[in-house]
Design a protein around this motif. Sequence first.
Motif, short mmCIF file in Angstrom:
data_model
loop_
_atom_site.label_atom_id
_atom_site.label_comp_id
_atom_site.label_asym_id
_atom_site.label_seq_id
_atom_site.Cartn_x
_atom_site.Cartn_y
_atom_site.Cartn_z
N THR A 1 32.72 81.96 45.40
CA THR A 1 33.86 82.08 46.32
C THR A 1 33.43 81.80 47.75
O THR A 1 34.14 81.13 48.51
CB THR A 1 34.48 83.48 46.22
N ALA A 2 32.27 82.30 48.13
CA ALA A 2 31.76 82.06 49.49
C ALA A 2 31.51 80.58 49.72
O ALA A 2 31.84 80.03 50.79
CB ALA A 2 30.49 82.86 49.71
N GLU B 1 33.29 75.60 52.38
CA GLU B 1 33.63 74.18 52.31
C GLU B 1 35.07 73.93 52.76
O GLU B 1 35.35 72.97 53.48
CB GLU B 1 33.44 73.69 50.88
N GLY B 2 35.99 74.80 52.34
CA GLY B 2 37.39 74.60 52.69
C GLY B 2 37.71 74.88 54.15
O GLY B 2 38.49 74.17 54.77
N ALA C 1 51.83 85.07 48.42
CA ALA C 1 51.51 83.73 47.91
C ALA C 1 50.67 82.97 48.92
O ALA C 1 50.98 81.84 49.30
CB ALA C 1 52.79 82.97 47.56
N VAL C 2 49.58 83.60 49.37
CA VAL C 2 48.70 83.00 50.38
C VAL C 2 47.77 82.01 49.69
O VAL C 2 47.08 82.35 48.73
CB VAL C 2 47.89 84.10 51.10
N THR C 3 47.76 80.78 50.19
CA THR C 3 47.04 79.69 49.54
C THR C 3 45.86 79.22 50.39
O THR C 3 45.98 79.06 51.60
CB THR C 3 47.99 78.51 49.28
N PHE C 4 44.74 79.00 49.71
CA PHE C 4 43.54 78.49 50.36
C PHE C 4 43.32 77.06 49.87
O PHE C 4 43.14 76.83 48.68
CB PHE C 4 42.31 79.35 50.03
N ARG C 5 43.32 76.12 50.82
CA ARG C 5 43.12 74.71 50.49
C ARG C 5 42.02 74.16 51.40
O ARG C 5 41.63 74.80 52.38
CB ARG C 5 44.40 73.91 50.72
#
Length: 281
Positions: free
Chosen positions: A80-81, A86-87, A268-272
Motif C-alpha cells: 500500500t505504501a 507512486e500515485g 467513496a474516496v478514490t485513490f488514483r
Amino acid sequence: MRRSQQHGHDYDYGPDHACESAYEPYEPYTPHGPMDPNEPHRTRPRLRRVTAVAVATLVTLTLLPVAADRFVAARIESRTAEAFQEGMDTPVEPDVHVRGFPVVTQAASGTLDHVDITAHDVPARGNKRPLPVSELSLWLDGLTKSDDDSEARARSAEATAFLSYADVSNALGLEISQGRSPGRVSAVVLLPLGEEVTVTTTVSADSGNRIAFDDFTVSGGALPAVGSAVLDKVFERPIQLRNIPAGLHLRSVTPTSDGLSARFSGRAVTFRPDEESQGDA
C-alpha cells in the motif's frame, strides 16, 4: 522392677518401660531415606521436563496465528505504501498501518476494515499557485482495490492536511504568519520610502477544496490605492488544493502557529495516479 517366678526361676524384666523400648519406632521407606517433615516436596525432574514442554508447545500454538497475521499485515502495508507513493508522487513512502485482527480474514474478503496513512511532502503541480501539502494524514474505512489495481477506494474517510506558512507565502507572494485573532492570518506589506503596514485576513474553506481569504484589513499606516488593488487581486481568488484524493471535501481551515490545518471528510474516496487525481480536481 517386676519379678516373676516360673518353674523355679526368677525373671527380671527391668524397668516397666523396658519392653516398650526394645524396638525402634517404624519409619516409612523412601528412596532418599527417611522423610523430613520440614523438607519441601521436590518435583521429579521428569515431571518438570514434561511441564516445560507442554507450556512451550502451548505458547507456540498461541503465537503462530499472531505471527502469521502480522506477516500478512506487514506485506499489505508495504504494498500500500509503494502504491500510494507512486500515485501521489511523494519523495518517500508514507507510513501505513492496517488496524484490526485478524488481517488475514480481511485480506481474504477483499476489504480492509481500517487503514491509517501518513504521507509527507505531497507535491502540487499543474497550478499557477501550487500549494504542496507538508503532511497528509488519512483514516480510511472499508478500503478495497479495483480488479486491475488501477485505483483503490475507501467507503469513508477523514483526513487532515498541514500547510506550512512558507508554502502558503510562496503561493500568495506575501510573507504569511498567524494572526492575532482566531481564524485570521497576517502579512507585512512594504510601502515606498521603507514604510510597512500589516494586513490581516480571514481564512476559510471554500467549495472545490479551495482555501479562501476574505475581509482583509490594514493596520499600522495608510495603504495607497495601488497597494489596495494589488491585495484585492492577491486575496480575491482562492487557492486550489491539488493532489487530494477524489471524494475528500474540505470542511475547515484553522491557522496555527506553524501553518494552516485543513480538515477533510468524504465517502467513496478514490485513490488514483497523480495525473488522474489532478484531472478530477
